[in-house]
Write a protein that holds these residues in place. Sequence first.
Motif, PDB file in Angstrom:
ATOM      1  N   ARG A  88       0.993  -1.027   0.110  1.00  0.00           N
ATOM      2  CA  ARG A  88      -0.123   0.049  -0.101  1.00  0.00           C
ATOM      3  C   ARG A  88       0.757   1.260  -0.019  1.00  0.00           C
ATOM      4  NH1 ARG A  88      -1.612   4.123   3.063  1.00  0.00           N
ATOM      5  NH2 ARG A  88      -0.539   3.277   4.668  1.00  0.00           N
ATOM      6  N   GLU A  95      -1.084   4.255  -2.043  1.00  0.00           N
ATOM      7  CA  GLU A  95      -2.461   4.135  -1.899  1.00  0.00           C
ATOM      8  C   GLU A  95      -2.921   4.530  -0.730  1.00  0.00           C
ATOM      9  OE1 GLU A  95      -3.026   0.228  -4.803  1.00  0.00           O
ATOM     10  OE2 GLU A  95      -2.747  -0.103  -2.423  1.00  0.00           O
ATOM     11  N   TYR A 129      -5.652   3.421   0.673  1.00  0.00           N
ATOM     12  CA  TYR A 129      -6.612   2.099   1.309  1.00  0.00           C
ATOM     13  C   TYR A 129      -6.255   0.868   0.597  1.00  0.00           C
ATOM     14  CZ  TYR A 129     -10.869  -0.478   2.225  1.00  0.00           C
ATOM     15  OH  TYR A 129     -11.745  -1.425   2.401  1.00  0.00           O
ATOM     16  N   ARG A 130      -5.925  -0.100   1.219  1.00  0.00           N
ATOM     17  CA  ARG A 130      -5.692  -1.503   0.629  1.00  0.00           C
ATOM     18  C   ARG A 130      -6.179  -2.823   1.497  1.00  0.00           C
ATOM     19  NH1 ARG A 130      -2.306  -2.704  -3.519  1.00  0.00           N
ATOM     20  NH2 ARG A 130      -1.645  -4.798  -3.948  1.00  0.00           N
ATOM     21  N   SER A 149     -10.616   7.791  -6.460  1.00  0.00           N
ATOM     22  CA  SER A 149      -9.064   7.378  -5.883  1.00  0.00           C
ATOM     23  C   SER A 149      -7.969   7.758  -7.067  1.00  0.00           C
ATOM     24  CB  SER A 149      -8.708   6.038  -5.829  1.00  0.00           C
ATOM     25  OG  SER A 149      -9.082   5.209  -6.857  1.00  0.00           O
ATOM     26  N   TYR A 164      -5.849   5.769  -8.701  1.00  0.00           N
ATOM     27  CA  TYR A 164      -5.685   4.532  -9.420  1.00  0.00           C
ATOM     28  C   TYR A 164      -6.896   4.714 -10.566  1.00  0.00           C
ATOM     29  CZ  TYR A 164      -5.184   0.080 -11.230  1.00  0.00           C
ATOM     30  OH  TYR A 164      -5.014  -1.209 -12.180  1.00  0.00           O
ATOM     31  N   GLU A 184     -13.075   1.024  -9.115  1.00  0.00           N
ATOM     32  CA  GLU A 184     -13.040   1.632  -8.095  1.00  0.00           C
ATOM     33  C   GLU A 184     -14.329   2.169  -7.295  1.00  0.00           C
ATOM     34  OE1 GLU A 184      -9.360   2.724  -6.262  1.00  0.00           O
ATOM     35  OE2 GLU A 184     -10.125   0.898  -6.501  1.00  0.00           O
TER      36      GLU A 184
END
Length: 359
Positions: free
Chosen positions: A173, A178, A180-181, A244, A246, A257
């Motif tokens: 992460r 990121e 959140y993971r 996000s 990504y 997402e």
Amino acid sequence: MQLFECQNCGQTLHFENRFCGRCNHRLGYVAARQALVALRQGGELWFPIDAPHESYRFCANAEHDVCNWLVPAGGTRIFCEACSHNRTIPDLSVEGNLERWRRIEDAKHRLFYSLIQFGLPLVTRAEDPEGLVLDMIADPDDPNADKVLTGHASGLITINIAEADDAERESRRTGMGELYRTLLGHFRHEVGHYYWDRLVRDGDPAVLEQFRALFGDEREDYAEALNRHYAQGPAPDWRERCISAYASAHPWEDFAETWAHYLHIVDTLGTAGAYGLRLRPDVDQAGELATRIDFDSYRGQTIEALVDAWTPLTLAVNSLNRSMGLADLYPFVLSTPVITKLGFVHDLIASAQTTGRNG
């Protein structure tokens, strides 16, 4: 996620419970009626005490204590509605893999709880060449070999079991920048790709055009888009239009997402409602942060109603986390374009709801 009650003694039960903590009755989950039931055993069969005419066996994966779901005794199936989608499980002869598999199955069963609650079409690979199927595998021993990538391809969701190790997942992460993971987040994201194929690509052409208007043209070269994302970083304006960083890489990832976050919102609101949470901060004289979660988040709500309840809830849980010195539980902002995209997912799921397992 709803709370359950032991039919024998009234004890509050949770989705993953195997035994009642008060009366020690064996428990099993009946997906067909979305119930965690207390059981009595009769020979090789189990009978819910609230429906003694029904008879069940445990899913074959209960042997490894990775599943507490039941299978009707009268059929030929040995795996439950969730485990029937497994194709490859971790090598249990490797130390630590059983515990990794248990963590993965906990997340996977929560995913299938939501999919069944929504009434979404679910087909296995045995029923359809592009049916939903899961591979849960480890990286090869050869350090020079390609690593296993968590992802989706034509109905196949691959999960690298290293994601079940908290330290490894946190390392990935932070390495990927990121916010959140989690294992559950992986499942919700990857199944979003599966349902894009089934509900958007293979659905009403008008829905596909609406998707392109909101998320972009998915015909953009996917590999090139990801390479650009990893080489140059996310689009500068991603916070204004995506949930996000990504998500800004490609329209497919934006949809997946958004899909995952919609499932986050609905299931978390369901849990908050099950606990009877109500929010009205004393400092909020105008009532702008007030919410009362007294509705079924899986049914009949508008996206506006869900977001109106979600926003004050996230502020509250983030504040609770900060009081414990922890990072925000939900470190995301729902911009107006993101809410519109969530509305697209909301409407897509509503239009796809079915009463049985079909395509």
